[in-house]
Design a protein around this motif. Structure first.
Motif, PDB file in Angstrom:
ATOM      1  N   GLY A 244       0.791  -1.226   0.000  1.00  8.90           N
ATOM      2  CA  GLY A 244       0.000   0.000   0.000  1.00  8.90           C
ATOM      3  C   GLY A 244       0.818   1.269   0.000  1.00  8.90           C
ATOM      4  N   ASN A 245       2.129   1.140  -0.129  1.00  5.37           N
ATOM      5  CA  ASN A 245       2.997   2.322  -0.160  1.00  5.37           C
ATOM      6  C   ASN A 245       3.051   2.914  -1.564  1.00  5.37           C
ATOM      7  N   GLU A 246       2.863   4.223  -1.655  1.00 11.79           N
ATOM      8  CA  GLU A 246       3.101   4.987  -2.875  1.00 11.79           C
ATOM      9  C   GLU A 246       3.948   6.181  -2.486  1.00 11.79           C
ATOM     10  N   ARG A 247       5.234   6.135  -2.818  1.00 13.69           N
ATOM     11  CA  ARG A 247       6.174   7.140  -2.345  1.00 13.69           C
ATOM     12  C   ARG A 247       7.074   7.608  -3.482  1.00 13.69           C
ATOM     13  N   HIS A 248       7.619   8.812  -3.308  1.00 12.66           N
ATOM     14  CA  HIS A 248       8.645   9.336  -4.197  1.00 12.66           C
ATOM     15  C   HIS A 248       9.959   9.353  -3.418  1.00 12.66           C
ATOM     16  N   ILE A 249      11.018   8.867  -4.038  1.00 10.22           N
ATOM     17  CA  ILE A 249      12.339   8.833  -3.414  1.00 10.22           C
ATOM     18  C   ILE A 249      13.233   9.770  -4.209  1.00 10.22           C
ATOM     19  N   THR A 250      13.656  10.836  -3.573  1.00 11.80           N
ATOM     20  CA  THR A 250      14.424  11.881  -4.251  1.00 11.80           C
ATOM     21  C   THR A 250      15.903  11.763  -3.905  1.00 11.80           C
ATOM     22  N   ALA A 251      16.738  12.518  -4.600  1.00 12.69           N
ATOM     23  CA  ALA A 251      18.179  12.502  -4.367  1.00 12.69           C
ATOM     24  C   ALA A 251      18.471  12.802  -2.895  1.00 12.69           C
ATOM     25  N   GLY A 252      19.311  11.960  -2.298  1.00 15.08           N
ATOM     26  CA  GLY A 252      19.649  12.090  -0.885  1.00 15.08           C
ATOM     27  C   GLY A 252      18.806  11.214   0.018  1.00 15.08           C
ATOM     28  N   GLU A 253      17.757  10.594  -0.540  1.00 14.03           N
ATOM     29  CA  GLU A 253      16.913   9.712   0.258  1.00 14.03           C
ATOM     30  C   GLU A 253      17.315   8.253   0.055  1.00 14.03           C
ATOM     31  N   TRP A 254      16.967   7.452   1.065  1.00 21.13           N
ATOM     32  CA  TRP A 254      17.228   6.012   1.064  1.00 21.13           C
ATOM     33  C   TRP A 254      15.931   5.288   1.393  1.00 21.13           C
ATOM     34  N   GLN A 255      15.739   4.162   0.741  1.00 14.60           N
ATOM     35  CA  GLN A 255      14.572   3.318   1.000  1.00 14.60           C
ATOM     36  C   GLN A 255      15.060   1.908   1.320  1.00 14.60           C
ATOM     37  N   LEU A 256      14.446   1.295   2.331  1.00 14.14           N
ATOM     38  CA  LEU A 256      14.717  -0.106   2.639  1.00 14.14           C
ATOM     39  C   LEU A 256      13.406  -0.876   2.573  1.00 14.14           C
ATOM     40  N   MET A 257      13.327  -1.810   1.640  1.00 10.03           N
ATOM     41  CA  MET A 257      12.156  -2.673   1.518  1.00 10.03           C
ATOM     42  C   MET A 257      12.568  -4.079   1.929  1.00 10.03           C
ATOM     43  N   SER A 258      12.024  -4.539   3.042  1.00  6.64           N
ATOM     44  CA  SER A 258      12.256  -5.899   3.514  1.00  6.64           C
ATOM     45  C   SER A 258      11.178  -6.782   2.902  1.00  6.64           C
ATOM     46  N   ALA A 259      11.555  -7.589   1.917  1.00 13.55           N
ATOM     47  CA  ALA A 259      10.555  -8.281   1.113  1.00 13.55           C
ATOM     48  C   ALA A 259       9.877  -9.430   1.862  1.00 13.55           C
TER      49      ALA A 259
ATOM     50  N   PRO B 197       6.620  -8.508   5.417  1.00 13.89           N
ATOM     51  CA  PRO B 197       7.238  -7.441   4.628  1.00 13.89           C
ATOM     52  C   PRO B 197       7.155  -6.096   5.339  1.00 13.89           C
ATOM     53  N   ASN B 198       8.139  -5.237   5.059  1.00 13.78           N
ATOM     54  CA  ASN B 198       8.213  -3.943   5.744  1.00 13.78           C
ATOM     55  C   ASN B 198       8.835  -2.912   4.810  1.00 13.78           C
ATOM     56  N   TYR B 199       8.453  -1.644   5.011  1.00 10.48           N
ATOM     57  CA  TYR B 199       8.937  -0.535   4.184  1.00 10.48           C
ATOM     58  C   TYR B 199       9.436   0.579   5.097  1.00 10.48           C
ATOM     59  N   GLN B 200      10.629   1.113   4.783  1.00 12.84           N
ATOM     60  CA  GLN B 200      11.193   2.241   5.529  1.00 12.84           C
ATOM     61  C   GLN B 200      11.837   3.209   4.534  1.00 12.84           C
ATOM     62  N   GLN B 201      11.850   4.498   4.881  1.00 19.13           N
ATOM     63  CA  GLN B 201      12.451   5.510   4.009  1.00 19.13           C
ATOM     64  C   GLN B 201      12.946   6.666   4.863  1.00 19.13           C
ATOM     65  N   ILE B 202      14.146   7.172   4.563  1.00 18.68           N
ATOM     66  CA  ILE B 202      14.712   8.299   5.298  1.00 18.68           C
ATOM     67  C   ILE B 202      15.422   9.244   4.326  1.00 18.68           C
ATOM     68  N   MET B 203      15.579  10.490   4.748  1.00 18.14           N
ATOM     69  CA  MET B 203      16.481  11.425   4.088  1.00 18.14           C
ATOM     70  C   MET B 203      17.792  11.408   4.870  1.00 18.14           C
ATOM     71  N   ARG B 204      18.885  11.048   4.192  1.00 17.49           N
ATOM     72  CA  ARG B 204      20.196  11.022   4.847  1.00 17.49           C
ATOM     73  C   ARG B 204      21.244  11.280   3.774  1.00 17.49           C
ATOM     74  N   ASP B 205      21.399  12.549   3.408  1.00 21.78           N
ATOM     75  CA  ASP B 205      22.325  12.947   2.355  1.00 21.78           C
ATOM     76  C   ASP B 205      23.683  13.235   2.984  1.00 21.78           C
ATOM     77  N   PRO B 206      24.706  12.418   2.724  1.00 23.11           N
ATOM     78  CA  PRO B 206      26.013  12.650   3.358  1.00 23.11           C
ATOM     79  C   PRO B 206      26.655  13.972   2.961  1.00 23.11           C
ATOM     80  N   LYS B 207      26.216  14.556   1.831  1.00 19.78           N
ATOM     81  CA  LYS B 207      26.775  15.853   1.443  1.00 19.78           C
ATOM     82  C   LYS B 207      26.311  16.967   2.383  1.00 19.78           C
ATOM     83  N   GLN B 208      25.210  16.720   3.115  1.00 24.61           N
ATOM     84  CA  GLN B 208      24.753  17.686   4.105  1.00 24.61           C
ATOM     85  C   GLN B 208      25.496  17.539   5.435  1.00 24.61           C
TER      86      GLN B 208
END
Length: 229
Positions: free
Chosen positions: A81-96, A128-139
């Motif tokens: 049921g997840n509908e997400r946008h993943i932009t530059a600097g973001e990370w997504q972890l999908m545990s299938a 199954p599980n879904y996680q997403q974070i913003m973690r841009d190392p350039k910041q």
């Protein structure tokens, strides 16, 4: 453990229409028995996806799938049921886990550049599980940025005794690498670093012993995998 430098040019290169990808380890139509993964790390695919294209709905199970978007935006939709946008600097972890269907589409007008990373879980047939974070190392330059880990202190929890850390190191700066598990593997995204007596360039990766100092010869971005078998 012996130090091993995995050169960028030894990766599999597959180009088919909208997808230009480089495989660090055997994947899909590209197979090399020398490159089957490191410990629980099974896949690093360096993908460039053309505008208005992408991976249609497909299935995964029993895999920890980590996506790092370097430029552009990828649109994700899955059977959880997840509908997400993943932009530059973001990370997504999908545990299938027991099984997930998902799609990844570049709906934008510019190419998407991203890394897709698969780690074999230590728990089979989990929910199954879904996680997403913003973690841009350039910041947060010149320090380690923890992305995933095996316990609740990590920004995203992975079903494996493994940590994944990212860094953006400015020229002349150094970081210490000290493993907690059996394998150290550093993949360079851009720039050039010296570590364990080796010069590691963009697209290269290095497997090395448990303690070392990493120094940037140019502004550099890279990922450190601290892995078990």
């Amino acid at each position: 453990m012996t130090t091993y430098l995995h050169h960028s040019e030894d990766r599999g290169h597959v180009k088919m229409g909208w997808l230009d990808t480089k495989h660090s380890f055997s994947f899909g139509s590209w197979y090399n028995p020398k490159f089957m993964g490191v410990g629980s790390l099974r896949v690093i695919n360096d993908d460039t996806i053309a505008a208005h294209n992408g991976f249609g709905t497909h299935s995964h199970d029993n895999m920890e799938i980590l996506t790092c978007v370097l430029s552009g935006t990828i649109s994700h939709k899955d059977s959880m049921g997840n509908e997400r946008h993943i932009t530059a600097g973001e990370w997504q972890l999908m545990s299938a886990g027991t099984g997930v269907q998902h799609s990844e589409i570049n709906n934008g007008d510019i190419p998407v550049h991203m890394l897709q990373i698969w780690i074999i879980p230590n728990e089979q047939n989990a929910e199954p599980n879904y996680q997403q974070i913003m973690r841009d190392p350039k910041q947060n330059p010149n320090e380690w940025n923890l992305i995933v880990g095996p316990d609740a202190s990590a920004p995203m929890h992975i079903r494996q005794n493994a940590e994944v850390k990212a860094a953006y190191l400015e020229k002349g700066h150094s970081l210490e690498v000290k493993a907690t598990q059996q394998f150290n593997y550093v993949h360079v995204i851009e720039g050039e670093i010296d570590i364990a007596g080796q010069t590691v360039k963009a697209g290269d990766a290095l497997l090395f012993d448990d303690v070392s100092t990493l120094t940037a010869n140019a502004d550099s971005q890279f990922i450190w995998f601290d892995l078990t078998r």
